[in-house]
Design an enzyme around this catalytic site. Structure first.
Site, PDB file in Angstrom:
ATOM      1  N   TYR A 164       0.841  -1.250  -0.192  1.00  0.00           N
ATOM      2  CA  TYR A 164       0.045   0.074   0.027  1.00  0.00           C
ATOM      3  C   TYR A 164       0.899   1.137  -0.097  1.00  0.00           C
ATOM      4  O   TYR A 164       0.758   2.230  -0.737  1.00  0.00           O
ATOM      5  CB  TYR A 164      -0.832  -0.060   1.091  1.00  0.00           C
ATOM      6  CG  TYR A 164      -1.904   1.101   1.478  1.00  0.00           C
ATOM      7  CD1 TYR A 164      -3.167   1.042   0.442  1.00  0.00           C
ATOM      8  CD2 TYR A 164      -1.703   2.165   2.244  1.00  0.00           C
ATOM      9  CE1 TYR A 164      -3.851   2.540   0.985  1.00  0.00           C
ATOM     10  CE2 TYR A 164      -2.542   3.192   2.369  1.00  0.00           C
ATOM     11  CZ  TYR A 164      -3.835   3.115   1.709  1.00  0.00           C
ATOM     12  OH  TYR A 164      -4.814   4.220   1.810  1.00  0.00           O
ATOM     13  N   LYS A 168       1.364   4.110  -2.650  1.00  0.00           N
ATOM     14  CA  LYS A 168       0.942   5.792  -2.435  1.00  0.00           C
ATOM     15  C   LYS A 168       1.897   6.558  -3.004  1.00  0.00           C
ATOM     16  O   LYS A 168       1.889   7.523  -3.377  1.00  0.00           O
ATOM     17  CB  LYS A 168       0.276   5.803  -1.184  1.00  0.00           C
ATOM     18  CG  LYS A 168      -0.993   5.126  -0.827  1.00  0.00           C
ATOM     19  CD  LYS A 168      -2.108   5.556  -1.796  1.00  0.00           C
ATOM     20  CE  LYS A 168      -3.593   4.861  -1.424  1.00  0.00           C
ATOM     21  NZ  LYS A 168      -4.574   5.452  -2.362  1.00  0.00           N
TER      22      LYS A 168
HETATM   23  P1  NAP Z   1     -13.476   2.725   1.056  1.00  0.00           P
HETATM   24  O1  NAP Z   1     -14.361   3.243   1.753  1.00  0.00           O
HETATM   25  O2  NAP Z   1     -13.028   1.164   1.160  1.00  0.00           O
HETATM   26  O3  NAP Z   1     -14.050   2.776  -0.593  1.00  0.00           O
HETATM   27  C1  NAP Z   1     -13.293   2.512  -1.591  1.00  0.00           C
HETATM   28  C2  NAP Z   1     -13.888   2.892  -2.859  1.00  0.00           C
HETATM   29  O4  NAP Z   1     -13.069   2.399  -3.937  1.00  0.00           O
HETATM   30  C3  NAP Z   1     -15.144   2.129  -3.161  1.00  0.00           C
HETATM   31  O5  NAP Z   1     -15.972   3.257  -3.915  1.00  0.00           O
HETATM   32  C4  NAP Z   1     -14.937   1.197  -4.135  1.00  0.00           C
HETATM   33  O6  NAP Z   1     -15.836   0.491  -4.987  1.00  0.00           O
HETATM   34  C5  NAP Z   1     -13.575   1.724  -5.025  1.00  0.00           C
HETATM   35  N1  NAP Z   1     -12.898   0.656  -5.367  1.00  0.00           N
HETATM   36  C6  NAP Z   1     -12.014  -0.328  -4.675  1.00  0.00           C
HETATM   37  N2  NAP Z   1     -11.252  -1.031  -5.652  1.00  0.00           N
HETATM   38  C7  NAP Z   1     -11.758  -0.369  -6.971  1.00  0.00           C
HETATM   39  C8  NAP Z   1     -11.405  -0.924  -8.248  1.00  0.00           C
HETATM   40  N3  NAP Z   1     -10.716  -1.988  -8.502  1.00  0.00           N
HETATM   41  N4  NAP Z   1     -11.870  -0.063  -9.300  1.00  0.00           N
HETATM   42  C9  NAP Z   1     -12.773   0.976  -9.073  1.00  0.00           C
HETATM   43  N5  NAP Z   1     -13.125   1.421  -7.880  1.00  0.00           N
HETATM   44  C10 NAP Z   1     -12.624   0.495  -6.958  1.00  0.00           C
HETATM   45  O7  NAP Z   1     -12.268   3.367   0.992  1.00  0.00           O
HETATM   46  P2  NAP Z   1     -11.830   4.794   1.518  1.00  0.00           P
HETATM   47  O8  NAP Z   1     -11.430   4.854   2.901  1.00  0.00           O
HETATM   48  O9  NAP Z   1     -12.823   5.911   1.335  1.00  0.00           O
HETATM   49  O10 NAP Z   1     -10.605   5.309   0.558  1.00  0.00           O
HETATM   50  C11 NAP Z   1     -10.445   6.000  -0.628  1.00  0.00           C
HETATM   51  C12 NAP Z   1      -9.054   6.476  -0.858  1.00  0.00           C
HETATM   52  O11 NAP Z   1      -8.483   7.092  -0.170  1.00  0.00           O
HETATM   53  C13 NAP Z   1      -8.286   5.382  -1.280  1.00  0.00           C
HETATM   54  O12 NAP Z   1      -7.421   5.502  -2.140  1.00  0.00           O
HETATM   55  C14 NAP Z   1      -7.698   5.095   0.057  1.00  0.00           C
HETATM   56  O13 NAP Z   1      -6.336   4.469  -0.016  1.00  0.00           O
HETATM   57  C15 NAP Z   1      -7.339   6.479   0.444  1.00  0.00           C
HETATM   58  N6  NAP Z   1      -6.946   6.579   1.978  1.00  0.00           N
HETATM   59  C16 NAP Z   1      -7.891   6.242   2.756  1.00  0.00           C
HETATM   60  C17 NAP Z   1      -7.257   6.573   4.337  1.00  0.00           C
HETATM   61  C18 NAP Z   1      -8.346   5.984   5.295  1.00  0.00           C
HETATM   62  O14 NAP Z   1      -8.097   6.101   6.497  1.00  0.00           O
HETATM   63  N7  NAP Z   1      -9.601   5.465   5.005  1.00  0.00           N
HETATM   64  C19 NAP Z   1      -6.303   6.944   4.660  1.00  0.00           C
HETATM   65  C20 NAP Z   1      -5.408   7.380   3.500  1.00  0.00           C
HETATM   66  C21 NAP Z   1      -5.727   7.258   2.331  1.00  0.00           C
HETATM   67  P3  NAP Z   1     -17.078  -0.576  -4.279  1.00  0.00           P
HETATM   68  O15 NAP Z   1     -17.743   0.565  -3.484  1.00  0.00           O
HETATM   69  O16 NAP Z   1     -17.802  -0.984  -5.615  1.00  0.00           O
HETATM   70  O17 NAP Z   1     -16.229  -1.582  -3.658  1.00  0.00           O
END
Ligand code: NAP
Length: 256
Positions: A164, A168
């Site tokens: 991961y 990133k």
């Molecule tokens: P999340 O709630 O798990 O949602 C993930 C989203 O990405 C969902 O809409 C999912 O679609 C979509 N997705 C996953 N795999 C995909 C693929 N192969 N093709 C197209 N869409 C895909 O994640 P989140 O926490 O909101 O995170 C969003 C972004 O922020 C990510 O890039 C993550 O790495 C980054 N981030 C998150 C955090 C954190 O603490 N949460 C921290 C730093 C960075 P479905 O609904 O259909 O599954």
């Protein structure tokens, strides 16, 4: 800017945004924030159609024209087809937000090749596929915005997240290279690097780990998805026209 060739009936004076991962979590908050800012919004999701439909309904309730597209961003053929469809449906796209991302955590010695590859394929290659697919139309319109969702672990590393963090960190290099390449056409490319955000992705962490992380955050709590979306909304706005190649941490001070 907008052309009149859209197949969706919509007000062409409104800009459109394409948000991958827009069905849930941070992506949904971005989509809703952009709708509030007057954007029409196309979202891409991996497979959770119910969440995507719910988000589209929320966007429409906020006055936006919205549509969801099922698309695995790691598959360039799917991305190319969906980008064509989105441009045909909406007529033009001003902002592209690469938010889709996954984790497959594990300690280095036990990490399987497929877990390393899948995370790189979705998080890094996915953003590359989407950026490449929309770059022609952005360049033709001589303006636009690209925002990539990185993470502070891409800047600082994190035990148990070699795949991961590498994806990133790669996004940061992709962001800066695209920023240089697209700047002559008036397109800005930036990244946002969140710390710990309350979403489904972090809901799977145990209470003990959440508490341990909270202790490392100067502001003492996790972020809401809306607090991350606020920075994306700024980067997409006209006010951010002179900001490019930047990585903005939204981490409560964690990685300073
Ligand atoms: P999340 O709630 O798990 O949602 C993930 C989203 O990405 C969902 O809409 C999912 O679609 C979509 N997705 C996953 N795999 C995909 C693929 N192969 N093709 C197209 N869409 C895909 O994640 P989140 O926490 O909101 O995170 C969003 C972004 O922020 C990510 O890039 C993550 O790495 C980054 N981030 C998150 C955090 C954190 O603490 N949460 C921290 C730093 C960075 P479905 O609904 O259909 O599954």
């Amino acid at each position: 800017m907008a052309t009149s060739s859209a197949t969706i009936e919509r007000d062409q004076s409104r800009r459109a945004a394409f948000v991958t991962g827009g069905s849930r979590g941070i992506g949904r908050a971005i989509a809703e924030g952009l709708a509030e800012d007057g954007f029409d919004v196309a979202i891409a999701y991996a497979g959770n159609a119910a969440a995507a439909d719910e988000t589209v309904a929320a966007l429409e309730a906020a006055g936006a024209t919205a549509r969801a597209y099922q698309c695995d961003v790691s598959d360039s053929a799917q991305v190319d087809a969906v980008s064509k469809q989105v441009l045909s449906d909406f007529g033009s796209v001003w902002a592209v937000v690469n938010d889709a991302g996954i984790t497959r955590d594990g300690l280095l010695m036990r990490m399987k090749d497929e877990d390393f590859d899948r995370v790189i394929d979705v998080n890094l290659r996915g953003a590359f596929h989407v950026t490449r697919a929309f770059s022609r139309s952005l360049m033709r319109q001589k303006g636009g915005r690209i925002v990539n969702m990185a993470s502070i672990v891409g800047l600082s590393g994190n035990a148990g997240q070699a795949n991961y963090a590498a994806s990133k960190a790669g996004l940061v290099g992709l962001t800066k290279s695209c920023a240089r390449e697209l700047a002559p056409r008036g397109i800005t490319v930036n990244a946002v690097a969140p710390g710990f955000v309350e979403t489904d992705m972090t809901a799977k962490l145990s209470d003990a780990i959440r508490e341990q992380y909270a202790k490392q955050i100067p502001l003492g709590r996790m972020a809401s998805a809306q607090e991350v979306a606020a920075v994306v909304r700024f980067l997409v706005s006209d006010a951010a026209g002179y900001v490019t190649g930047e990585v903005i941490r939204v981490d409560g001070g964690m990685a300073m």
